[in-house]
Design an enzyme around this catalytic site. Structure first.
Site, short mmCIF file in Angstrom:
data_model
loop_
_atom_site.label_atom_id
_atom_site.label_comp_id
_atom_site.label_asym_id
_atom_site.label_seq_id
_atom_site.Cartn_x
_atom_site.Cartn_y
_atom_site.Cartn_z
N GLY A 161 35.41 50.84 39.18
CA GLY A 161 35.88 49.98 38.09
C GLY A 161 35.55 50.62 36.74
N ASP B 69 33.00 46.32 51.85
CA ASP B 69 33.48 45.17 51.08
C ASP B 69 32.35 44.17 50.97
OD1 ASP B 69 34.92 42.68 50.38
OD2 ASP B 69 36.68 43.95 50.66
N GLN C 185 36.07 40.21 41.27
CA GLN C 185 37.41 39.92 40.74
C GLN C 185 37.09 39.54 39.30
OE1 GLN C 185 40.17 39.24 39.03
NE2 GLN C 185 39.81 37.05 39.33
N THR D 295 27.54 37.07 33.35
CA THR D 295 28.52 37.17 32.26
C THR D 295 28.43 36.05 31.23
OG1 THR D 295 30.91 36.94 31.82
CG2 THR D 295 30.14 36.06 33.89
N GLU E 235 30.87 34.52 30.20
CA GLU E 235 31.84 33.48 30.59
C GLU E 235 31.13 32.24 31.15
OE1 GLU E 235 35.41 32.73 31.23
OE2 GLU E 235 35.53 33.95 29.43
N TYR F 121 36.51 31.89 37.24
CA TYR F 121 35.68 33.10 37.18
C TYR F 121 34.26 32.74 36.73
CZ TYR F 121 33.75 37.46 35.28
OH TYR F 121 32.93 38.52 34.99
N LYS G 131 30.75 33.02 38.93
CA LYS G 131 29.64 33.88 38.49
C LYS G 131 28.35 33.07 38.30
CE LYS G 131 31.10 38.21 37.95
NZ LYS G 131 30.35 39.41 38.37
N HIS H 187 32.37 44.08 27.19
CA HIS H 187 32.15 45.49 26.85
C HIS H 187 33.33 46.31 27.37
CE1 HIS H 187 29.90 44.37 30.45
NE2 HIS H 187 30.27 45.53 30.96
N ARG I 114 38.64 50.90 30.44
CA ARG I 114 38.80 49.47 30.65
C ARG I 114 40.17 49.23 31.30
NH1 ARG I 114 36.49 44.48 31.36
NH2 ARG I 114 36.28 43.33 29.41
P1 NAP Z 1 36.10 45.99 37.00
O1 NAP Z 1 36.58 47.17 36.20
O2 NAP Z 1 37.06 44.92 37.40
O3 NAP Z 1 35.39 46.59 38.32
C1 NAP Z 1 35.07 45.79 39.42
C2 NAP Z 1 35.25 46.63 40.67
O4 NAP Z 1 34.92 45.83 41.84
C3 NAP Z 1 36.69 47.10 40.90
O5 NAP Z 1 36.68 48.50 41.16
C4 NAP Z 1 37.14 46.32 42.14
O6 NAP Z 1 38.09 46.99 42.92
C5 NAP Z 1 35.82 46.15 42.89
N1 NAP Z 1 35.88 45.07 43.88
C6 NAP Z 1 36.59 43.92 43.79
N2 NAP Z 1 36.41 43.18 44.91
C7 NAP Z 1 35.58 43.87 45.72
C8 NAP Z 1 35.05 43.63 47.01
N3 NAP Z 1 35.34 42.52 47.67
N4 NAP Z 1 34.21 44.55 47.55
C9 NAP Z 1 33.93 45.69 46.89
N5 NAP Z 1 34.42 45.99 45.66
C10 NAP Z 1 35.24 45.09 45.07
O7 NAP Z 1 34.90 45.28 36.23
P2 NAP Z 1 33.89 45.89 35.14
O8 NAP Z 1 34.44 45.65 33.79
O9 NAP Z 1 33.49 47.24 35.55
O10 NAP Z 1 32.67 44.89 35.30
C11 NAP Z 1 31.62 45.14 36.23
C12 NAP Z 1 30.96 43.82 36.59
O11 NAP Z 1 30.43 43.20 35.41
C13 NAP Z 1 31.89 42.78 37.20
O12 NAP Z 1 31.13 42.06 38.15
C14 NAP Z 1 32.26 41.88 36.05
O13 NAP Z 1 32.60 40.59 36.51
C15 NAP Z 1 30.98 41.90 35.25
N6 NAP Z 1 31.10 41.70 33.82
C16 NAP Z 1 31.96 42.50 33.10
C17 NAP Z 1 32.01 42.35 31.73
C18 NAP Z 1 32.92 43.22 30.88
O14 NAP Z 1 33.13 42.88 29.71
N7 NAP Z 1 33.40 44.33 31.41
C19 NAP Z 1 31.18 41.40 31.09
C20 NAP Z 1 30.32 40.64 31.86
C21 NAP Z 1 30.26 40.82 33.22
P3 NAP Z 1 39.65 46.59 42.70
O15 NAP Z 1 39.92 46.70 41.24
O16 NAP Z 1 40.36 47.60 43.52
O17 NAP Z 1 39.77 45.19 43.21
O1 F7E Z 2 40.24 38.31 27.03
C1 F7E Z 2 42.43 36.56 24.70
C2 F7E Z 2 41.98 35.86 25.95
O2 F7E Z 2 40.82 39.28 29.24
C3 F7E Z 2 39.54 38.18 25.81
C4 F7E Z 2 35.97 40.24 31.48
O3 F7E Z 2 35.41 41.52 31.50
O4 F7E Z 2 34.76 39.61 29.50
C5 F7E Z 2 36.05 39.74 30.05
O5 F7E Z 2 36.72 38.49 30.05
C6 F7E Z 2 40.20 37.12 24.94
C7 F7E Z 2 40.49 35.81 25.71
O6 F7E Z 2 38.41 39.26 28.41
C8 F7E Z 2 45.55 38.22 25.52
O7 F7E Z 2 42.62 34.58 26.07
C9 F7E Z 2 44.81 36.95 23.94
O8 F7E Z 2 40.16 34.73 24.86
O9 F7E Z 2 39.99 40.80 27.40
P1 F7E Z 2 39.93 39.49 28.06
P2 F7E Z 2 37.60 37.95 28.83
O10 F7E Z 2 38.45 36.87 29.32
O11 F7E Z 2 36.70 37.62 27.67
C10 F7E Z 2 33.89 38.70 30.19
C11 F7E Z 2 32.55 38.71 29.50
C12 F7E Z 2 33.83 38.97 31.65
O12 F7E Z 2 32.81 38.75 32.31
C13 F7E Z 2 35.11 39.30 32.33
O13 F7E Z 2 34.90 39.93 33.59
O14 F7E Z 2 41.47 37.60 24.52
N1 F7E Z 2 43.78 37.14 24.80
N2 F7E Z 2 45.90 37.60 24.35
C14 F7E Z 2 44.21 37.94 25.79
N3 F7E Z 2 43.57 38.41 26.88
C15 F7E Z 2 44.28 39.20 27.72
N4 F7E Z 2 43.65 39.71 28.80
N5 F7E Z 2 45.61 39.50 27.49
C16 F7E Z 2 46.29 39.04 26.40
O15 F7E Z 2 47.46 39.32 26.22
#
Ligand code: NAP
Ligand code: F7E
Length: 322
Positions: A12, A59, A84, A126, A128, A150, A154, A180, A185
């Site tokens: 990811g 998985d 997810q 998160t 969220e 979601y 979590k 982040h 991304r």
């Molecule tokens: P990401 O890019 O969506 O990566 C998640 C990875 O998990 C993907 O490669 C996905 O594979 C894999 N995965 C999904 N279902 C699985 C399963 N059943 N078994 C094994 N692997 C599986 O997310 P990320 O941005 O790197 O975030 C990493 C973690 O931090 C996540 O848990 C996310 O919810 C959490 N988080 C992210 C943010 C953020 O802003 N990025 C903030 C707070 C928390 P597929 O894509 O092929 O399904």
């Molecule tokens: O949306 C608004 C949308 O999908 C940010 C994940 O990594 O961070 C992420 O979740 C904001 C929301 O991130 C579009 O409605 C407007 O208010 O980039 P996002 P997210 O929902 O904050 C948290 C911390 C996680 O844990 C999650 O895994 O932007 N927005 N227009 C849009 N968002 C998307 N995706 N697409 C649009 O067109």
């Protein structure tokens, strides 16, 4: 002897940044990938580490798979990043989201308890989970009130991590990470959707970007900085829960303005429209984290500012498409 780390979600966004950090610290890194007919290692390749990580097919929703791997590896550290993770999809995929994000971590925690109780565990929690619970800054004591499937899924994993820590004395920690981002991304997340869209407009491949709710405000940092906090949590004598954030809030308008500015395009408003298709059944209006605990106890500091992050993403998207 090398320390052994097991990282789920290796392909990811965060998985490759964390694996790179661990490799630099001389860990042996095992990464979990689901079974695919066409595996995609692009993000690991972007950071040049696809050959340095030992990939394991499995998985997190399959308890047998987790038991087998954790029993055999007995890793020093386990980082559960698999999820997810797309909030927008979690309404239509609420059962899958729960199975992966809630029961997946439960499977891992049960495996650790049974087969490797000295492994240290990191759970990717998160912002969220806060929902719209307060309009100011969120820290470790802010009430959780999730507003998406979601966020709800979590929150279950968050409390199970706390519960295993308190019930079985596991070294299990939650990182409550705010948004982040990075050049790797996923393209459906708003920052990358914007930087990819701006790059396409710059190169004449598209003429507009269509978004959903333009009023949302978030605390956006750089993934490369945030994975350091994950590692620091597992180096502490005691486990704990930490907010990781920049403490700075921006609007989607700010992302757009800065992205278009770095691409040298004026009048960004004329390229952007909003479509209800991209709006969510329930929205989080305003998030901004308070990282004081992580800064004081872990000694964590982010290095990349908001402008620098968006510039990095725009430049990389333009270079990729050229
Ligand atoms: P990401 O890019 O969506 O990566 C998640 C990875 O998990 C993907 O490669 C996905 O594979 C894999 N995965 C999904 N279902 C699985 C399963 N059943 N078994 C094994 N692997 C599986 O997310 P990320 O941005 O790197 O975030 C990493 C973690 O931090 C996540 O848990 C996310 O919810 C959490 N988080 C992210 C943010 C953020 O802003 N990025 C903030 C707070 C928390 P597929 O894509 O092929 O399904
Ligand atoms: O949306 C608004 C949308 O999908 C940010 C994940 O990594 O961070 C992420 O979740 C904001 C929301 O991130 C579009 O409605 C407007 O208010 O980039 P996002 P997210 O929902 O904050 C948290 C911390 C996680 O844990 C999650 O895994 O932007 N927005 N227009 C849009 N968002 C998307 N995706 N697409 C649009 O067109």
């Amino acid at each position: 002897m090398k320390k052994v780390a097991f990282v789920t979600g290796i392909a990811g966004q965060d998985g490759p940044y964390l694996a790179k950090l661990l490799l630099e610290k001389d860990y042996k890194v095992y990464g979990l990938m689901k079974r695919y007919s066409n595996p995609n290692l692009t993000n690991l390749e972007f950071l040049g580490i696809e050959k340095d990580v030992e990939l394991i097919t499995g998985d997190i929703t399959d308890d047998g798979s987790m038991n087998h791997i954790i029993k055999n590896l007995k890793p020093n550290e386990i980082y559960n990043l698999a999820a997810q993770s797309f909030v927008g999809a979690s309404w239509d995929l609420n059962k899958l989201t729960t199975e992966v994000n809630s029961l997946g971590p439960l499977n891992i925690l049960n495996s650790i308890k049974m087969h490797s109780p000295s492994s240290k565990y990191y759970q990717a929690s998160t912002s969220e989970m806060y929902g719209n619970s307060n309009g100011g800054r969120q820290d470790e004591s802010t009430t959780f009130k999730p507003r998406s499937p979601y966020g709800v899924s979590k929150l279950y994993a968050y409390w199970m991590t706390v519960n295993f820590r308190e019930s079985y004395s596991l070294h299990a920690s939650n990182g409550i990470l705010f948004n982040h981002e990075s050049p790797i991304r996923g393209k459906e997340f708003v920052t990358r959707k914007i930087t990819d869209g701006v790059a396409r407009i710059k190169l004449g491949l598209e003429d507009k970007i269509t978004l959903g709710n333009l009023d949302a405000k978030r605390d956006w940092g750089f993934a490369g900085d945030f994975v350091e906090a994950m590692w620091l949590m597992l180096q502490q004598e005691e486990p704990g829960d930490y907010v990781v954030a920049t403490g700075e809030q921006h609007s989607i308008g700010d992302v757009l303005r800065i992205a278009f500015k770095h691409a040298g395009i004026e009048n960004w408003e004329s390229y952007v429209s909003s479509d209800p298709r991209f709006k969510r059944p329930a929205e989080l209006h305003s998030l901004c984290g308070d990282p004081t605990k992580a800064e004081k106890i872990l000694g964590w500091q982010r290095k990349t500012d908001f402008d620098g992050l968006i510039k990095l993403m725009v430049e990389e998207d333009i270079a990729r498409l050229k």
